[in-house]
Design an enzyme around this catalytic site. Structure first.
Site, PDB file in Angstrom:
ATOM      1  CG  ASP A  93       1.583   7.200  55.898  1.00 30.25           C
ATOM      2  OD1 ASP A  93       0.791   6.276  55.641  1.00 30.25           O
ATOM      3  OD2 ASP A  93       2.692   7.023  56.435  1.00 30.25           O
TER       4      ASP A  93
ATOM      5  CG  HIS B 208       3.166  10.708  52.513  1.00 27.44           C
ATOM      6  ND1 HIS B 208       4.194   9.957  51.969  1.00 27.44           N
ATOM      7  CD2 HIS B 208       3.386  10.726  53.854  1.00 27.44           C
ATOM      8  CE1 HIS B 208       4.995   9.536  52.942  1.00 27.44           C
ATOM      9  NE2 HIS B 208       4.525   9.988  54.093  1.00 27.44           N
TER      10      HIS B 208
END
Length: 449
Positions: A174, A330
């Site tokens: 992400d 992430h």
């Protein structure tokens, strides 16, 4: 009868008509689980590519629609170079203004609302870091089939993806692209591993060089993570549309006209209303996760630590392979990237097959984890409406054509993935049958403009 607002001019009506008629072509049937059927449905593999086929009707929403004057105007037959001033000028510099959206986008949303495809309840509101809260009595029922607030992880919306197939670890990240992303991209290339990158629109705008590495050097899979990373359930319908569609537009413009199929809601904040806008208007499928590293919080007060992440990864990767893993990670900074790289050997030491999340062979309906209710697996979005089309002959023909196309659509074969006896056969991401009604309404709008 489906009614759209009267266009301000014939040219505005034409934009709506062209988009609507294009969207009505090649409409595909979208399967929804029948009540009580979610546990026994056969696997429906996801497509082998992160983007829609070139003939998918959603392309019409992003084919060089005239941009609002405040954002600059796209050239009719030219695509500005990624990173150029003219490319940058096409997009919002901050939170998108829902009053400054292309006409085709707002027309598609209006049609979906009019056809009853978008659940009608108020947005939630932020509550000082405790997660979104719905107004009044709605909050007590937030986990029923009507709302199905995914932030609580007590219900799953049909069609959303939470789990990988048995024995498979889905790879995805992400919040990219960031200035530290090239470290991750180089590592993935060295491992010959494709990944899905859930990208923030503003980050693409600011870090376009890194975006090009992911999309053209690595040939990785690109997905939507909204324009500014808000809690999506707190937004109006138009603001939800703006957050998703602008991110899709910049990806489309920067990848040679590819429209992404998948998105991930920031904070996992999705409900049936937001999901319906994403899927029914924009053809997006949400990908959530079944394990969370909380890597974003490394270095923050009260946040997790790198050793804690490694302990969790050890537990997950040496544990059960049923279901497979979709781990929230992430590409924010070197801490989050380093945590993934440190855990990477464990995946193969423990015989996981690693697959980009956009290419997972996942079931069409979510699997229960023991906490959801059966009601949450019912069809939440109605099938194609039986509302009468406008009386104009051309409008009736457009609606009938779209309905026939929806009835005859079938899944196409595509890439393979390992999952025991499960064989991969890619399926077209669904385009809603209500687009036939949108086409009919648009023709009528042009007639009176």
């Amino acid at each position: 009868m489906l009614v759209l607002p009267r266009p301000a001019s014939a040219s505005a009506a034409l934009v709506v008509v062209v988009a609507a008629l294009s969207l009505a072509v090649s409409v595909h049937a979208h399967p929804h689980p029948a009540p009580g059927s979610s546990r026994t449905r056969a696997a429906q593999p996801l497509p082998a590519t992160w983007y829609h086929d070139a003939d998918h009707p959603v392309h019409a929403l992003f084919r060089r629609q005239p941009a609002p004057a405040s954002l600059g105007r796209r050239a009719a037959n030219a695509t500005p170079s990624v990173g150029s001033d003219s490319w940058t000028a096409q997009y919002p510099a901050s939170t998108p203004d829902a009053a400054q959206l292309p006409a085709a986008w707002t027309a598609a949303l209006a049609a979906a609302v009019a056809a009853g495809h978008i659940p009608d309840y108020p947005p939630s509101a932020e509550s000082g870091g405790a997660g979104p809260v719905y107004p009044g009595a709605l909050n007590a029922d937030r986990n029923n089939a009507t709302i199905c607030a995914a932030t609580d992880r007590e219900c799953r919306i049909p069609g959303d993806i939470w789990d990988a197939p048995d024995g498979i670890m889905g790879i995805g990240f992400d919040d990219g692209p960031t200035e530290d992303s090239p470290t991750l991209y180089a590592f993935l290339r060295a491992q010959n591993q494709t990944a899905t990158h859930y990208m923030i629109g503003l980050n693409i705008l600011s870090n376009w060089q890194e975006f090009l590495i992911a999309s053209t050097v690595n040939n990785d899979d690109i997905a939507v993570h909204t324009w500014t990373h808000p809690y999506m359930t707190t937004l109006s319908n138009a603001d939800v549309l703006a957050q998703l569609a602008w991110t899709m537009q910049i990806i489309y413009d920067s990848t040679g006209g590819r429209v992404p199929r998948f998105w991930r809601p920031p904070y996992g904040d999705i409900d049936t209303r937001v999901s319906a806008i994403a899927s029914s208007v924009l053809g997006l499928t949400a990908v959530l996760w079944n394990q969370d590293t909380e890597d974003w919080s490394v270095g923050s007060p009260g946040g997790t630590t790198l050793p804690a992440i490694q302990t969790n990864m050890q537990t997950w990767l040496t544990g059960t392979k049923m279901p497979g893993l979709i781990i929230l990670e992430h590409e924010l900074n070197n801490n989050t990237i380093g945590a993934f790289m440190a855990a990477w050997p464990l995946a193969h030491q423990n015989n996981w097959t690693t697959v980009s999340q956009a290419r997972l062979n996942a079931s069409a309906g979510p699997e229960q984890d023991g906490r959801e209710t059966d009601a949450a697996f019912n069809s939440l979005i109605p099938a194609s409406s039986s509302a009468a089309a406008p009386s104009a002959a051309s409008a009736s023909a457009a609606s009938a054509s779209a309905s026939a196309s929806a009835a005859s659509a079938s899944a196409s074969a595509s890439a393979a993935a390992k999952a025991g006896d499960t064989a991969s056969a890619a399926a077209q991401t669904a385009a809603p049958a209500f687009l036939g009604l949108l086409a009919a309404a648009a023709v009528a709008a042009l007639a009176v403009a």
